[in-house]
Scaffold this motif. Structure first.
Motif, short mmCIF file in Angstrom:
data_model
loop_
_atom_site.label_atom_id
_atom_site.label_comp_id
_atom_site.label_asym_id
_atom_site.label_seq_id
_atom_site.Cartn_x
_atom_site.Cartn_y
_atom_site.Cartn_z
N LYS A 1 -25.00 -57.13 16.57
CA LYS A 1 -24.21 -56.31 17.46
C LYS A 1 -24.66 -54.63 17.49
O LYS A 1 -23.61 -54.12 18.15
N ASP A 2 -24.93 -54.52 16.05
CA ASP A 2 -25.74 -52.96 16.00
C ASP A 2 -27.18 -52.74 16.56
O ASP A 2 -27.54 -51.88 15.83
N TRP A 3 -27.53 -54.54 16.56
CA TRP A 3 -29.08 -54.24 16.95
C TRP A 3 -29.64 -53.83 18.41
O TRP A 3 -28.78 -53.29 19.19
N THR A 4 -30.91 -53.03 18.05
CA THR A 4 -31.27 -52.03 18.82
C THR A 4 -32.83 -51.46 19.43
O THR A 4 -33.21 -52.75 18.28
N PRO A 5 -33.26 -52.10 19.85
CA PRO A 5 -34.56 -51.87 20.28
C PRO A 5 -35.71 -51.49 19.50
O PRO A 5 -36.83 -51.97 18.95
N GLU A 6 -35.18 -50.32 18.67
CA GLU A 6 -35.68 -48.93 17.36
C GLU A 6 -35.54 -49.71 16.34
O GLU A 6 -36.56 -49.35 15.84
N MET A 7 -34.57 -51.13 16.33
CA MET A 7 -35.32 -51.49 14.47
C MET A 7 -36.46 -52.43 14.99
O MET A 7 -36.66 -53.00 13.58
N LEU A 8 -36.79 -52.59 15.91
CA LEU A 8 -38.26 -53.63 15.61
C LEU A 8 -39.16 -52.59 15.27
O LEU A 8 -41.01 -53.03 14.95
N LYS A 9 -38.72 -51.54 14.97
CA LYS A 9 -40.42 -50.43 15.24
C LYS A 9 -39.76 -49.99 13.04
O LYS A 9 -40.98 -49.20 12.74
N ARG A 10 -39.16 -50.25 13.06
CA ARG A 10 -38.55 -50.12 11.24
C ARG A 10 -39.26 -51.76 10.26
O ARG A 10 -39.90 -52.67 10.58
N ASN B 1 -40.31 -52.59 -6.70
CA ASN B 1 -40.87 -52.78 -5.57
C ASN B 1 -40.57 -53.44 -4.28
O ASN B 1 -39.47 -53.72 -4.63
N ARG B 2 -40.82 -53.47 -3.22
CA ARG B 2 -40.39 -53.88 -1.58
C ARG B 2 -41.25 -55.10 -1.86
O ARG B 2 -43.21 -54.80 -1.03
N ILE B 3 -40.86 -56.21 -0.79
CA ILE B 3 -42.02 -57.19 -0.31
C ILE B 3 -41.02 -57.02 1.45
O ILE B 3 -40.47 -58.14 1.28
N PHE B 4 -42.11 -56.72 1.89
CA PHE B 4 -41.71 -56.15 3.56
C PHE B 4 -42.41 -57.81 4.99
O PHE B 4 -43.78 -57.83 4.48
N LEU B 5 -41.19 -58.14 5.39
CA LEU B 5 -42.16 -59.74 6.84
C LEU B 5 -43.49 -58.23 7.62
O LEU B 5 -41.97 -56.96 7.39
N PRO B 6 -43.95 -58.53 7.78
CA PRO B 6 -45.47 -58.28 8.64
C PRO B 6 -44.53 -57.35 10.27
O PRO B 6 -43.18 -58.82 10.80
N ARG B 7 -44.51 -56.31 11.27
CA ARG B 7 -43.62 -56.39 12.08
C ARG B 7 -43.68 -57.35 13.13
O ARG B 7 -42.80 -57.73 14.49
N ASP B 8 -44.66 -57.47 13.18
CA ASP B 8 -45.31 -58.89 14.71
C ASP B 8 -43.78 -59.41 13.56
O ASP B 8 -43.74 -60.70 14.78
N THR B 9 -45.04 -60.57 13.09
CA THR B 9 -43.16 -61.44 12.16
C THR B 9 -41.73 -61.16 12.22
O THR B 9 -41.18 -61.98 13.04
N ILE B 10 -41.15 -60.38 12.40
CA ILE B 10 -39.59 -59.93 12.41
C ILE B 10 -39.51 -60.01 13.88
O ILE B 10 -38.72 -60.11 14.29
#
Length: 254
Positions: free
Chosen positions: A123-132, A88-97
């Protein structure tokens, strides 16, 4: 002690925190801890991790100990039935992230998150990360007042579980996702109850699990509040505290 001699275990499941508990300050597993974990496994006790770490930086220890048992990772947001068997995996909603990330970028001194793809720091965060999809997010600061203000804001949303693994961070999951909730899932999988569980830890993210377990053990190097709620206190993580606790409380050997 004769290695072939069967030992009677008082508890059926050992739930181990990693940092500050099983691992030394050098992030190693001592030979004494390995020995007593192996004794537990050899005598029918399930040994699992209950850690804030994800698979990315836990698998090496899983392999080192040769465990084929379930694992509770990311403070309960990721549960494994065994090696390579995701439960099982439980994700945080993307808008919450997106909202959490904005606060972290503005107020935190550092931050990180665990997605399926990676453990990613600021240091490695990019805008693309918010789509994960992210299971856990952490914010760090050496300013206690700043951390308290961030925690107060996040708790006001009413949808998040906020804990910490050190005095300089907060760790964020979906409300209700904790090490305790993860270990309860593992107990259901194995046909056990929480009274069968021996749990050991050192930090705030261990608190609910230690209170719910059949025996909650705090490390001598653990936070004062963790020691106050635990049933017993063992030696430090640099003094084979896990091995001493397994020997004394699981196998009741002085």
């Amino acid at each position: 002690m004769n290695a072939m001699q069967p030992l009677k275990a008082k508890y059926k499941l050992i739930a181990l925190d990693l940092d500050g508990t099983l691992l030394t300050d050098e992030k190693q597993i001592s030979e004494e801890n390995k020995k007593w974990i192996q004794h537990a496994v050899n005598n029918g006790v399930k040994v699992i991790f209950s850690t804030g770490r994800g698979c990315q930086n836990t698998k090496g220890f899983w392999d080192e100990l040769g465990l084929d048992s379930p694992m509770v990772l990311l403070n309960g947001a990721e549960i494994w039935e065994g090696p390579g068997k995701l439960k099982n995996r439980i994700f945080l909603p993307r808008d919450t992230i997106r909202r959490i990330h904005a606060i972290a970028a503005e107020l935190g001194e550092w931050y990180w998150g665990y997605s399926v793809e990676s453990l990613t720091g600021d240091k490695d965060w990019t805008p693309e990360m918010l789509k994960r999809d992210w299971m856990k997010f952490g914010i760090g600061s050496n300013d206690q007042q700043k951390l308290a203000e961030i925690k107060k804001e996040l708790l006001s949303w009413g949808t998040l579980e906020i804990t910490r693994s050190a005095s300089t961070n907060i760790e964020i999951s979906i409300k209700g996702v904790t090490k305790e909730s993860g270990v309860r899932q593992v107990c259901q999988m194995l046909g056990l109850t929480m009274s069968d569980v021996f749990a050991i830890g050192d930090s705030d993210n261990d608190a609910k699990l230690l209170k719910a377990a059949g025996l909650g053990v705090a490390m001598a190097n653990g936070e004062e509040q963790i020691q106050s709620i635990a049933d017993v206190i063992t030696a430090t993580n640099n003094e084979d505290g896990v091995a001493q606790a397994i020997r004394k409380y699981v196998f009741q050997m002085e």
